[in-house]
Design an enzyme around this catalytic site. Sequence first.
Site, mmCIF file in Angstrom:
data_model
loop_
_atom_site.group_PDB
_atom_site.id
_atom_site.type_symbol
_atom_site.label_atom_id
_atom_site.label_comp_id
_atom_site.label_asym_id
_atom_site.label_seq_id
_atom_site.Cartn_x
_atom_site.Cartn_y
_atom_site.Cartn_z
ATOM 1 N N ARG A 1 54.027 88.291 71.087
ATOM 2 C CA ARG A 1 53.560 89.389 71.543
ATOM 3 C C ARG A 1 53.840 90.133 73.297
ATOM 4 O O ARG A 1 53.091 88.738 73.996
ATOM 5 C CB ARG A 1 51.958 89.954 71.667
ATOM 6 C CG ARG A 1 51.560 89.832 70.384
ATOM 7 C CD ARG A 1 50.268 90.047 69.901
ATOM 8 N NE ARG A 1 50.338 90.075 68.346
ATOM 9 C CZ ARG A 1 49.071 90.236 67.529
ATOM 10 N NH1 ARG A 1 47.264 90.034 68.653
ATOM 11 N NH2 ARG A 1 48.389 89.989 66.352
ATOM 12 N N LYS B 1 35.963 95.994 58.595
ATOM 13 C CA LYS B 1 36.417 94.749 58.434
ATOM 14 C C LYS B 1 35.245 93.819 59.163
ATOM 15 O O LYS B 1 33.691 94.627 59.715
ATOM 16 C CB LYS B 1 37.737 94.788 59.400
ATOM 17 C CG LYS B 1 36.955 94.869 61.601
ATOM 18 C CD LYS B 1 37.539 94.655 62.282
ATOM 19 C CE LYS B 1 37.356 95.084 63.832
ATOM 20 N NZ LYS B 1 38.783 95.004 64.368
ATOM 21 N N CYS C 1 51.262 89.960 58.943
ATOM 22 C CA CYS C 1 50.879 90.986 57.660
ATOM 23 C C CYS C 1 52.153 91.624 56.539
ATOM 24 O O CYS C 1 52.557 91.378 55.580
ATOM 25 C CB CYS C 1 50.001 91.780 57.557
ATOM 26 S SG CYS C 1 50.131 92.325 59.029
ATOM 27 N N HIS D 1 42.623 91.201 55.106
ATOM 28 C CA HIS D 1 43.034 90.335 56.622
ATOM 29 C C HIS D 1 42.511 89.102 56.731
ATOM 30 O O HIS D 1 41.734 89.539 57.376
ATOM 31 C CB HIS D 1 44.216 91.193 57.018
ATOM 32 C CG HIS D 1 44.904 92.406 57.215
ATOM 33 N ND1 HIS D 1 46.217 92.480 57.220
ATOM 34 C CD2 HIS D 1 44.817 93.328 56.433
ATOM 35 C CE1 HIS D 1 47.254 92.865 57.044
ATOM 36 N NE2 HIS D 1 45.929 93.814 56.857
ATOM 37 N N ASP E 1 47.002 81.743 59.565
ATOM 38 C CA ASP E 1 46.607 84.037 59.165
ATOM 39 C C ASP E 1 46.455 83.418 57.834
ATOM 40 O O ASP E 1 47.838 82.396 56.705
ATOM 41 C CB ASP E 1 48.999 84.615 59.731
ATOM 42 C CG ASP E 1 48.020 86.030 60.330
ATOM 43 O OD1 ASP E 1 47.360 86.478 59.765
ATOM 44 O OD2 ASP E 1 48.675 86.799 60.113
ATOM 45 N N HIS F 1 46.145 86.087 54.200
ATOM 46 C CA HIS F 1 46.401 87.433 53.500
ATOM 47 C C HIS F 1 45.483 87.100 52.160
ATOM 48 O O HIS F 1 46.739 86.416 51.161
ATOM 49 C CB HIS F 1 47.627 88.257 53.190
ATOM 50 C CG HIS F 1 48.018 88.064 55.184
ATOM 51 N ND1 HIS F 1 48.813 87.912 55.910
ATOM 52 C CD2 HIS F 1 47.629 89.639 55.206
ATOM 53 C CE1 HIS F 1 48.475 88.561 57.271
ATOM 54 N NE2 HIS F 1 47.622 89.269 56.769
ATOM 55 N N GLN G 1 48.754 81.371 64.301
ATOM 56 C CA GLN G 1 47.980 82.113 64.044
ATOM 57 C C GLN G 1 47.344 81.430 62.071
ATOM 58 O O GLN G 1 48.752 80.780 61.716
ATOM 59 C CB GLN G 1 47.661 83.797 63.453
ATOM 60 C CG GLN G 1 47.780 84.557 64.685
ATOM 61 C CD GLN G 1 47.547 85.700 64.075
ATOM 62 O OE1 GLN G 1 48.358 86.057 63.541
ATOM 63 N NE2 GLN G 1 46.760 86.408 64.928
#
Length: 638
Positions: free
Chosen positions: A365, A467, A336, A513, A385, A387, A383
């Site tokens: 991670r 969320k 992000c 997100h 991912d 946005h 991911q």
Amino acid sequence: MFEMVQITLPDGSQRSFEQAVTVFDVAASIGAGLAKAALGGKVDGNLVDTSFTIQKDAKLSIITAKDADGLEMIRHSTAHLLAYAVKELFPEAQVTIGPVIEHGFYYDFSYKRPFTPEDLAAIEKKMGELAAKDEKVTRRVLPRDEAVEYFKSLGEHYKAEIIGSIPAGQEVSLYREGAFEDLCRGPHVPSTGKLKFFKLMKVAGAYWRGDHRNEMLQRVYGVAFASKEDLAQHLTMLEEAEKRDHRKLGKELDMFHIDEHSPGTVFWHPKGWTLWQQVEQYMRKVYTDNGYQEVKGPQILDQSLWEKTGHWDKYRENMFVTESEKRDYALKPMNCPGHILIFKQGIKSYRDLPLRYGEFGNCHRNEPTGGLHGIMRVRAFTQDDGHIFCTEDQIQSEVIAFTTLLKKVYADFGFNNIIYKLSTRPEKRIGTEESWDKAEAALAEGLKASGCDFEYLPGEGAFYGPKIEYTLKDALGRPWQCGTIQVDPNLPERLDADFVDSDGVRKRPIVLHRAIVGSLERFIGILIEQHAGALPAWLAPVQAVVCNITDAQADHVPKVAAQLRTAGLRVETDTRGEKITRKIAEAASKKIPYILVMGDREVETGTIAVRARGATQGTVMPLADAVALIQKAIAEKV
């Protein structure tokens, strides 16, 4: 003068008693069957034992094994039964903690040697014997210091340490069943006879208080259920899950491996990487077909950025860090911040919103070694991912579009059972009540408009916004939370991102997100287990194998395979001098969707014998028809 106690039951009916009354007494007044089934009660919302005395007017629900709270009490009490059995068989063992976990419980013990499988069987047998004695479970309360001395006198130094960490002046509750007494807040079932359907599963090591500098304890895991049928069903599911284990199938199907030289990362083999590419390319088309612009951010970002976003303070221990030329950096654990920095390049107008960025972002991670699990829990992952930069008024329409898209994606991968949960404002949060009202309403209305039944998770949202969690259920009924869409006004504020609104004023965008499959590694592991390795043709690394019956057709096999590859199919050949029955058996063990067999007749007529996975015999057809058949299955994602 004592006043009567009035009990209000869940159906609204009331019962009056001339004096204080226990939960069991109320159950007995309703009926003998309920009294026998009662495991506990919920008095004004608080779980209590059946022996709990109600002193004043209250609302009461009788808890039985049919209730979720009742099942948790069974599992909690079975953990204590396990400790009781261990102390009976191994008096020198010290008990530590024994919480409830999903489907069961565990209990940690300090003992001079590891428990063996034979020990585990003996402990389970002893648990059955103690349960059959139907010993009453009783509760008493002691001052903290007195309880410390009591457990020290029993040689239970771990229990004494736990109690000693409680603030002075407080009292603690103890529960006794037969010869065994343990520290516990409760509540517990009224007697050991209520504990009938359990099984011990395994023994593992666990450090005291989770600290590797402390003693390694023996952690015994078990499962417990309210009925024999539920236990049997769970054990059957575990057997099936073991057959489907992605780690086992990944090795058997030559897809990937995990190597000690890089723990928590995946070495993808050709077949596994082919599967990866099918998932990634499918998701890439999802991006382009739905208004996403694909971006790519750097792997390493300066520490100062992570400090601005707040990740450095809250997530530092999970980040891999490095240094160059006296500057500190971190490998990104999420994408992000990079997307915010891309958004900030150039002036953005309200006409640009909603602006959707997508990235197959590589993240790292620093997960603890004990938490790593095949390709489902790793340290390096990618991911899908995304946005979405939008205004408050655009949240609802974006949620509708995203939810519709997510359902289509999951269905294509073979998942049609989705659970929807909406997490709302936590106690500690930023932002105005008005902004929270608007964001929560937008998410809820978005789900409703998408035809989704959902449940609220009060207080489970992030400190900056609510969320939605999208959880899919697999073929074994196991839940996997993969998708999410989360409202975030905080990150644009922290990183000073803005757009020019219609009134010419610079304003902060809302960031949504969102992820559909989440970690591609984890999702591929789920896919492998969902399909037990027998992936549908559109995902299968090898979609067809061409085999000859005798050496006479060996030269024709490569020619047929070439035609199939020209048609866009992923094909292998098998021209070994083995019997065709063995070739077919080996292809089936590799879970290849289509086995194409050629004999002399097929060569002469330009046909092929097509055997679909799971079929007992093949169907002879022209090669063009075989290609069309496979292409149709791929296109329809069957």
